[in-house]
Design an enzyme around this catalytic site. Structure first.
Site, PDB file in Angstrom:
ATOM      1  N   ASN A   1      36.977  28.511  40.538  1.00  0.00           N
ATOM      2  CA  ASN A   1      36.275  27.740  39.909  1.00  0.00           C
ATOM      3  C   ASN A   1      37.340  26.544  39.279  1.00  0.00           C
ATOM      4  O   ASN A   1      38.400  26.200  39.785  1.00  0.00           O
ATOM      5  CB  ASN A   1      35.907  28.523  38.352  1.00  0.00           C
ATOM      6  CG  ASN A   1      37.049  29.234  37.556  1.00  0.00           C
ATOM      7  OD1 ASN A   1      38.056  28.802  37.265  1.00  0.00           O
ATOM      8  ND2 ASN A   1      37.055  30.509  37.820  1.00  0.00           N
TER       9      ASN A   1
ATOM     10  N   PRO B   1      35.592  43.695  38.053  1.00  0.00           N
ATOM     11  CA  PRO B   1      35.609  44.549  36.881  1.00  0.00           C
ATOM     12  C   PRO B   1      35.752  43.644  35.675  1.00  0.00           C
ATOM     13  O   PRO B   1      36.450  42.388  35.959  1.00  0.00           O
ATOM     14  CB  PRO B   1      37.079  45.331  37.269  1.00  0.00           C
ATOM     15  CG  PRO B   1      37.532  44.408  38.289  1.00  0.00           C
ATOM     16  CD  PRO B   1      36.733  43.976  39.047  1.00  0.00           C
ATOM     17  N   ASP B   2      35.613  44.123  34.712  1.00  0.00           N
ATOM     18  CA  ASP B   2      35.333  43.189  33.433  1.00  0.00           C
ATOM     19  C   ASP B   2      36.915  43.689  32.660  1.00  0.00           C
ATOM     20  O   ASP B   2      37.034  44.653  32.062  1.00  0.00           O
ATOM     21  CB  ASP B   2      34.620  43.611  32.253  1.00  0.00           C
ATOM     22  CG  ASP B   2      34.370  42.718  31.222  1.00  0.00           C
ATOM     23  OD1 ASP B   2      35.326  42.464  30.869  1.00  0.00           O
ATOM     24  OD2 ASP B   2      33.006  42.207  30.737  1.00  0.00           O
TER      25      ASP B   2
ATOM     26  N   PHE C   1      38.197  34.798  25.549  1.00  0.00           N
ATOM     27  CA  PHE C   1      37.826  33.469  25.696  1.00  0.00           C
ATOM     28  C   PHE C   1      36.469  33.422  26.265  1.00  0.00           C
ATOM     29  O   PHE C   1      36.306  34.046  27.318  1.00  0.00           O
ATOM     30  CB  PHE C   1      38.966  32.524  26.483  1.00  0.00           C
ATOM     31  CG  PHE C   1      40.102  32.108  25.684  1.00  0.00           C
ATOM     32  CD1 PHE C   1      40.111  30.845  25.379  1.00  0.00           C
ATOM     33  CD2 PHE C   1      40.923  32.709  24.928  1.00  0.00           C
ATOM     34  CE1 PHE C   1      40.966  30.067  24.421  1.00  0.00           C
ATOM     35  CE2 PHE C   1      41.810  32.172  24.196  1.00  0.00           C
ATOM     36  CZ  PHE C   1      41.889  30.740  24.062  1.00  0.00           C
TER      37      PHE C   1
END
Length: 400
Positions: free
Chosen positions: A209, A306-307, A324
């Site tokens: 990103n 995974p978070d 964030f």
């Protein structure tokens, strides 16, 4: 400007590292400080007072008998106007003078007569630094409240390699800026993620990103300057590691997850700034995926990553978690919802696409009390404001 309104007496003693003090002076001036240079006679053998005067924009003092001060007491007046005295380079001989309270020239006299903080950046041969007498002197100075910056390790002018070389000007500058910052996080251990992640598709391609890492690195710098022990887990980024920060480099979301979960139980604060990929391909190709025809489009199957933030927040004794959220629209709605979903006490929301790679930002803080908007500012100023907000919200907790 980070040193606006500050007056620094910069003392130079004899050593080849005096050449670094020229760049250090430039950095101080650029940051808004007033720099008053004082040199020992030995220092003038390595760099001229004229050079330091041209860089500082002020007359350089070299003698305790200098009559340019009205009362003829430069050793008193110079320190009374200073917010700090910095000796860079500080020679072996000068450290010994300071440790024993000797005052036989202008620079040593004003150090003894000072009523402001004293910082020293040692610069000497590795054997001189390692000499027991020098180590005793350094220990005495620390015990007297003197801040010792460095020394660094590496190549030395004498051709040897080891501890003793003066820190680079940029590192000394960072240390001085940090010295003046309030120590709101003194004794705290802070874990921060920053930058993007990169999910490989094959050996040469991947998904990533637009995150530059600037905000996360700025927060790491601000936390270190606030007195914290900072561990920065960074995705792919070309940014320099902030002074005083320990950095671990990772590439994928899974690698970031593993590194964070290993350190989180021993941290007081976790700040999840990184823009972590939500998905990765199920199977990474061993070889480059070839284009075999105009209509040939590969099919990729994705699985969820995974978070990291949620996993840390769900630990039995989690650190204080700050998330964030970069949203493309309806920030107030999505930010509040994400905080509740992640079950974190504080979430920082911003309109991500508009700020990726930029030097400034505007954010909204979401917590149990509602919302608080922080005005647009450069990311470093915003990072310091966030540290103030986080410090004010910290519960009392002793880490495991």
């Amino acid at each position: 400007m980070e040193l606006a309104g500050k007056t620094i007496v910069l003392g130079l003693t004899g050593g080849i590292a005096c050449y670094k003090s020229a760049e250090l002076t430039r950095l101080f001036i650029k940051a808004g400080a007033t720099v008053q240079v004082v040199m020992t006679d030995a220092a003038t053998q390595f760099i001229t007072p004229l050079t330091m005067q041209a860089l500082s924009g002020r007359p350089v003092f070299t003698s305790q008998w200098d009559n340019r001060v009205d009362n003829n007491m430069a050793h008193i007046d110079l320190s009374r106007e200073a917010d700090a005295i910095l000796i860079a380079p500080a020679s072996t001989d000068f450290l010994a003078k300071l440790a024993h309270g000797m005052a036989d020239d202008l620079l040593s006299t004003l150090c003894v007569a000072r009523d402001c903080p004293l910082l020293v950046a040692p610069a000497m041969n590795r054997q001189m630094w390692g000499n027991p007498a020098t180590q005793r002197n350094a220990a005495t100075l620390r015990g007297d409240g003197v801040t010792i910056l460095g020394p660094d390790s590496g190549d030395q002018a004498c051709g040897e390699v080891g501890d003793g070389r003066m820190l680079e000007p940029e590192d000394i500058f960072e240390a001085v800026v940090g010295f003046f910052q309030p120590k709101r996080l003194a004794g705290k251990r802070v874990l921060i993620t920053a930058g993007p992640t990169f999910e490989p598709i094959d050996p040469v391609r991947g998904l990533t990103n637009l995150s530059s890492g600037k905000m996360g690195f700025a927060i790491a710098r601000a936390a270190a300057q606030a007195g914290a022990e900072v561990h920065l887990v960074a995705g792919p980024s070309a940014l320099d590691t902030p002074y005083g920060v320990t950095r671990s480099n990772v590439q994928t979301a899974q690698q970031m997850y593993d590194r964070v979960l290993a350190d989180a139980p021993h941290s007081d604060i976790f700040i999840a700034v990184a823009a972590v990929a939500d998905w990765r391909v199920r199977e990474v190709a061993h070889d480059k995926i070839k284009k075999t025809g105009d209509a040939d489009v590969p099919t990729l199957e994705f699985v969820q990553n995974p978070d990291i933030l949620a996993a840390v927040a769900q630990l039995p004794k989690p650190p204080y978690c700050v998330g964030f959220a970069a949203e493309s629209g309806d920030l107030e709605k999505h930010g509040a919802e994400k905080r509740r979903r992640k079950e974190v006490p504080l979430l920082v929301g911003n309109l991500g696409p508009a700020t990726f790679g930029q030097d400034d930002n505007e954010v909204i803080l979401f917590d149990d009390a509602g919302q608080k908007r922080l005005p647009r500012a450069d990311k470093q100023s915003l990072a310091r404001s966030l540290i103030v907000e986080i410090a004010a919200r910290l519960p009392s907790r002793t880490p495991a």
